[in-house]
Design an enzyme around this catalytic site. Structure first.
Site, PDB file in Angstrom:
ATOM      1  N   GLY A 185     -38.656  35.474  60.460  1.00  0.00           N
ATOM      2  CA  GLY A 185     -39.043  36.338  59.343  1.00  0.00           C
ATOM      3  C   GLY A 185     -37.859  36.989  58.653  1.00  0.00           C
ATOM      4  CG  HIS A 216     -35.483  32.106  56.312  1.00  0.00           C
ATOM      5  ND1 HIS A 216     -35.104  33.408  56.133  1.00  0.00           N
ATOM      6  CD2 HIS A 216     -35.266  31.832  57.623  1.00  0.00           C
ATOM      7  CE1 HIS A 216     -34.670  33.910  57.273  1.00  0.00           C
ATOM      8  NE2 HIS A 216     -34.753  32.976  58.196  1.00  0.00           N
ATOM      9  CE  LYS A 256     -25.977  32.694  59.284  1.00  0.00           C
ATOM     10  NZ  LYS A 256     -26.816  33.062  60.413  1.00  0.00           N
ATOM     11  CB  SER A 294     -27.693  36.151  57.964  1.00  0.00           C
ATOM     12  OG  SER A 294     -28.183  36.800  59.115  1.00  0.00           O
TER      13      SER A 294
HETATM   14  P1  AMP Z   1     -34.017  32.641  61.716  1.00  0.00           P
HETATM   15  O1  AMP Z   1     -35.149  33.318  61.023  1.00  0.00           O
HETATM   16  O2  AMP Z   1     -32.718  33.356  61.579  1.00  0.00           O
HETATM   17  O3  AMP Z   1     -34.360  32.259  63.133  1.00  0.00           O
HETATM   18  O4  AMP Z   1     -33.787  31.276  60.946  1.00  0.00           O
HETATM   19  C1  AMP Z   1     -34.822  30.326  60.790  1.00  0.00           C
HETATM   20  C2  AMP Z   1     -34.222  29.038  60.310  1.00  0.00           C
HETATM   21  O5  AMP Z   1     -33.572  29.257  59.050  1.00  0.00           O
HETATM   22  C3  AMP Z   1     -33.142  28.488  61.249  1.00  0.00           C
HETATM   23  O6  AMP Z   1     -33.270  27.078  61.326  1.00  0.00           O
HETATM   24  C4  AMP Z   1     -31.859  28.888  60.581  1.00  0.00           C
HETATM   25  O7  AMP Z   1     -30.766  28.046  60.889  1.00  0.00           O
HETATM   26  C5  AMP Z   1     -32.261  28.744  59.111  1.00  0.00           C
HETATM   27  N1  AMP Z   1     -31.350  29.535  58.271  1.00  0.00           N
HETATM   28  C6  AMP Z   1     -31.003  30.840  58.442  1.00  0.00           C
HETATM   29  N2  AMP Z   1     -30.100  31.199  57.513  1.00  0.00           N
HETATM   30  C7  AMP Z   1     -29.864  30.103  56.752  1.00  0.00           C
HETATM   31  C8  AMP Z   1     -29.023  29.833  55.634  1.00  0.00           C
HETATM   32  N3  AMP Z   1     -28.214  30.749  55.114  1.00  0.00           N
HETATM   33  N4  AMP Z   1     -29.040  28.584  55.099  1.00  0.00           N
HETATM   34  C9  AMP Z   1     -29.853  27.619  55.630  1.00  0.00           C
HETATM   35  N5  AMP Z   1     -30.671  27.819  56.679  1.00  0.00           N
HETATM   36  C10 AMP Z   1     -30.675  29.036  57.235  1.00  0.00           C
END
Ligand code: AMP
Length: 290
Positions: free
Chosen positions: A40, A46, A160, A196
């Site tokens: 989230g 995302h 990332k 992020s």
């Molecule tokens: P998270 O919510 O941080 O667990 O991320 C969910 C998914 O989004 C994971 O596969 C991350 O690698 C991807 N993600 C997070 N930040 C980025 C970004 N800046 N660019 C591409 N994918 C991302």
């Protein structure tokens, strides 16, 4: 009345009992299911995964679950941003078919629920695995559980979190899961900072200064064949540490497949990885060097 308009409503599902019949029905109708697991606090990074899934599948399922077992630091878990109402709006606007928002009991139904025991072939030994003990065990456990619940044809992950991506690819081949893992490029702010969820916790000044991370990685890429590995790591560290409020936790230069640290005469398929603190906020990034 605008006959051209399509009124689309996304399913918001909280339980496996409701999600699974929905997925089964999609599969019975031969629909291709794409899956984007997230924690989230959604941002454009995302959404780029969601958009890719929308292009390549008939329906896209996004999960939002802040997985407690992958946090090795209780403060980090408590401070993790949660923006569920705006996440739902963003996903609906994109055309996501389902958002799955389980609670903890749904994912870990009993106290005896076992974390996954799998030898990750040293993929978890360095970098995030070393500095966040238990993180990858928790992460791989929840992703496998989500895969079993959603049973997608394709699942989308960002580069990332490169070490995470490699570990998931390994887990999928280890258990022979019939799921294609799609690796997606890192989306960045205009100043180069990798997007992020944690960026929202940066002050305006830290967010501006955080461009130093990608700049240091780009400089390393430029000098990759002229400097030694030690010199490259020192340069990245010094450049980031010279910025007010910034402190490097680790810099590693490792093979893009095995994630083992590389040595000077093996400069092929190398990547640089960095984790640093901007004040209290921990940021990670990486770059392909060769
Ligand atoms: P998270 O919510 O941080 O667990 O991320 C969910 C998914 O989004 C994971 O596969 C991350 O690698 C991807 N993600 C997070 N930040 C980025 C970004 N800046 N660019 C591409 N994918 C991302």
């Amino acid at each position: 009345m605008n006959l051209g308009a399509i009124y689309f409503s996304m399913e918001i599902i909280h339980t496996i009992g409701i999600l699974q019949p929905y997925i089964n029905e999609c599969k019975a109708r031969q629909l291709q299911v794409g899956f984007v697991p997230t924690m989230g606090a959604l941002h454009e990074g995302h959404l780029s995964l969601i958009r890719q899934s929308l292009k390549e599948n008939d329906i896209t399922v996004c999960s939002i679950f802040v997985n407690p077992t992958q946090f090795n630091n209780t403060n980090d878990l408590a401070n993790y941003p949660r923006t569920i109402a705006s996440d739902i709006q963003l996903l609906e606007k994109e055309g996501c078919a389902v958002v799955f928002i389980p609670n903890e009991n749904e994912i870990y139904p009993s106290v005896s629920f076992k974390t996954l025991s799998i030898d990750l072939q040293d993929l978890d030994k360095n970098m995030e695995g070393k500095y966040r003990p238990g993180h990858f065990t928790g992460m791989v456990t929840v992703v496998k559980r989500l895969f079993e619940i959603v049973q997608p044809h394709k699942a989308y992950f960002g580069k990332k979190d490169y070490q995470q991506l490699k570990i998931i690819q390994f887990m999928v081949s280890y258990f022979k899961l019939p799921i294609q893992i799609i690796a997606c490029e890192t989306l960045r702010e205009p100043n180069g900072l990798a997007m992020s969820s944690r960026n929202t916790r940066l002050s305006a000044e830290q967010r501006k200064n955080a461009e130093v991370i990608y700049r240091a990685l780009l400089n390393a890429k430029q000098n990759f064949f002229t400097l030694s590995i030690t010199q490259l790591k020192n340069r990245i560290t010094e450049e980031i540490n010279s910025c007010k409020d910034f402190k490097v936790e680790y810099v590693e230069i490792a093979d893009a497949n095995s994630l083992k640290p590389i040595i000077d005469n093996e400069k092929i398929n190398a990547m640089a990885f960095v984790a640093c603190f901007a004040g209290e906020v921990r940021l990670i990034d990486n770059i392909h060097l060769s």
